[in-house]
Write a protein that holds these residues in place. Structure first.
Motif, short mmCIF file in Angstrom:
data_model
loop_
_atom_site.label_atom_id
_atom_site.label_comp_id
_atom_site.label_asym_id
_atom_site.label_seq_id
_atom_site.Cartn_x
_atom_site.Cartn_y
_atom_site.Cartn_z
N GLU A 1 0.84 -1.20 0.00
CA GLU A 1 0.00 0.00 0.00
C GLU A 1 0.87 1.25 0.00
O GLU A 1 1.99 1.25 0.50
CB GLU A 1 -0.92 0.03 1.23
N PHE A 2 0.32 2.31 -0.54
CA PHE A 2 0.92 3.64 -0.45
C PHE A 2 -0.16 4.58 0.04
O PHE A 2 -1.21 4.70 -0.59
CB PHE A 2 1.45 4.09 -1.82
N ALA A 3 0.09 5.24 1.17
CA ALA A 3 -0.90 6.13 1.78
C ALA A 3 -2.22 5.39 2.03
O ALA A 3 -3.30 5.91 1.75
CB ALA A 3 -1.12 7.37 0.94
N HIS A 4 -2.11 4.15 2.52
CA HIS A 4 -3.26 3.32 2.87
C HIS A 4 -4.11 2.94 1.65
O HIS A 4 -5.30 2.61 1.81
CB HIS A 4 -4.14 4.01 3.93
N ASP A 5 -3.53 2.98 0.46
CA ASP A 5 -4.28 2.66 -0.75
C ASP A 5 -3.59 1.51 -1.46
O ASP A 5 -2.47 1.65 -1.96
CB ASP A 5 -4.35 3.89 -1.66
N TRP A 6 -4.25 0.35 -1.52
CA TRP A 6 -3.63 -0.82 -2.12
C TRP A 6 -3.62 -0.75 -3.65
O TRP A 6 -2.97 -1.59 -4.30
CB TRP A 6 -4.36 -2.10 -1.69
N THR A 7 -4.31 0.25 -4.24
CA THR A 7 -4.31 0.37 -5.70
C THR A 7 -3.17 1.24 -6.21
O THR A 7 -3.05 1.46 -7.42
CB THR A 7 -5.64 0.94 -6.23
N ASN A 8 -2.33 1.75 -5.33
CA ASN A 8 -1.15 2.52 -5.76
C ASN A 8 0.00 1.54 -5.99
O ASN A 8 0.67 1.11 -5.05
CB ASN A 8 -0.76 3.55 -4.69
N TRP A 9 0.23 1.19 -7.26
CA TRP A 9 1.20 0.16 -7.59
C TRP A 9 2.56 0.71 -7.99
O TRP A 9 3.58 0.06 -7.76
CB TRP A 9 0.68 -0.70 -8.75
N TRP A 10 2.56 1.86 -8.64
CA TRP A 10 3.79 2.34 -9.25
C TRP A 10 4.07 3.80 -8.90
O TRP A 10 3.16 4.60 -8.77
CB TRP A 10 3.70 2.25 -10.79
N ALA A 11 5.34 4.15 -8.79
CA ALA A 11 5.74 5.54 -8.57
C ALA A 11 7.02 5.79 -9.38
O ALA A 11 8.13 5.53 -8.91
CB ALA A 11 5.98 5.82 -7.09
N PRO A 12 6.89 6.29 -10.60
CA PRO A 12 8.08 6.60 -11.39
C PRO A 12 8.79 7.83 -10.86
O PRO A 12 8.18 8.67 -10.18
CB PRO A 12 7.50 6.87 -12.79
N ASN A 13 10.08 7.95 -11.16
CA ASN A 13 10.72 9.24 -10.95
C ASN A 13 10.46 10.09 -12.19
O ASN A 13 9.84 9.64 -13.17
CB ASN A 13 12.22 9.09 -10.64
N ALA A 14 10.90 11.35 -12.17
CA ALA A 14 10.59 12.26 -13.28
C ALA A 14 11.17 11.74 -14.59
O ALA A 14 10.51 11.81 -15.64
CB ALA A 14 11.14 13.64 -12.96
N ALA A 15 12.38 11.20 -14.55
CA ALA A 15 13.00 10.70 -15.77
C ALA A 15 12.21 9.54 -16.35
O ALA A 15 12.08 9.41 -17.58
CB ALA A 15 14.44 10.26 -15.47
#
Length: 260
Positions: A198-212
């Motif tokens: 989870e991210f911020a208590h949300d299990w649907t947050n799967w990916w976090a790219p950087n800006a590049a």
């Protein structure tokens, strides 16, 4: 009486993620991000071109804030799609309450955009990518089936904002050595962070790219980021899809003589 009835309809469809002012009634006045998404939109609204007479597709439209804003800015036709029935009901209520009864809404996933059967001058794809199990596939499908000219893209980003130049053809080893290239560990190298739980208590947050990574994925799908309207918002134009002459991007195409 109208205000009382509208307030009841708003409450019946709650909770709302978009805070929209409907006849003096805010749909999410206590939003943890403040006046969201209006406050965010105001920071990059000037990046949008004149929309008079343009067609717009809003993918993952939620309660319809951006669909309504595009219509307000003169778009001739606006279609909002989402896979959540409650969000679509919110969007229909909000657009009708604001007098934009000609905005279309439909229940569709981003993976089903081919079913729409038409292209749009502007595609809005904001706040969706990081919720998807197959994010690059979604960008590929948007480019192939619905994006005619412009893409307004936003995603949650984590990691460095730095963007470095990387070689067009990555060497397996540094010349004359058995050492791997050092740029893979550079903060500005395109990197997609996978969130297993989870991210911020949300299990649907799967990916976090950087800006590049955000910018590299857009280019790989056939979009050129022309302006970074905000650190996580990119205004793009369509471009030829890299390596399209070699066949489908998602698989190794079969070739004569068993070559791969």
């Amino acid at each position: 009486m109208r205000s009382d009835g509208l307030r009841e309809e708003i409450e019946a469809l709650g909770p709302w993620f978009h805070n929209i002012d409907l006849d003096g009634i805010e749909t999410a006045p206590d939003h943890f991000l403040g006046d969201y998404p209006r406050a965010k939109f105001e920071r990059f609204a000037d990046a949008l071109p004149d929309l008079a007479g343009k067609t717009v597709l809003d993918i993952g439209c939620n309660a319809g804030f951006y669909a309504i804003e595009m219509k307000r800015r003169g778009a001739a036709q606006v279609l909002g799609i989402d896979s959540d029935d409650r969000y679509l009901a919110q969007a229909r209520l909000a657009s009708e309450a604001m007098g934009y009864r000609d905005i279309e809404f439909a229940k569709l996933s981003v993976y089903d955009v081919a079913a729409i059967g038409r292209r749009f001058d502007l595609v809005i794809f904001m706040g969706v990518l990081y919720h998807l199990r197959h994010p690059l596939l979604a960008l590929d499908l948007i480019r192939e089936h619905v994006a005619d000219d412009m893409l307004l893209f936003q995603t949650m980003q984590q990691g460095s904002d730095e963007v470095i130049d990387v070689p067009e053809d990555h060497p397996f080893f540094m010349p004359g050595t058995s050492e791997p290239p050092p740029f893979f560990d550079a903060p500005g190298y395109p990197r997609m962070h996978f969130i297993e739980r989870e991210f911020a208590h949300d299990w649907t947050n799967w990916w976090a790219p950087n800006a590049a990574c955000s910018q590299a994925m857009l280019r790989a799908a056939g979009f050129v980021p022309e302006r970074t309207a905000e650190p996580d918002v990119y205004f793009c134009r369509t471009a030829p899809v890299p390596y399209a002459d070699f066949g489908p991007a998602a698989v190794y195409p079969a070739r004569a003589g068993g070559e791969r």
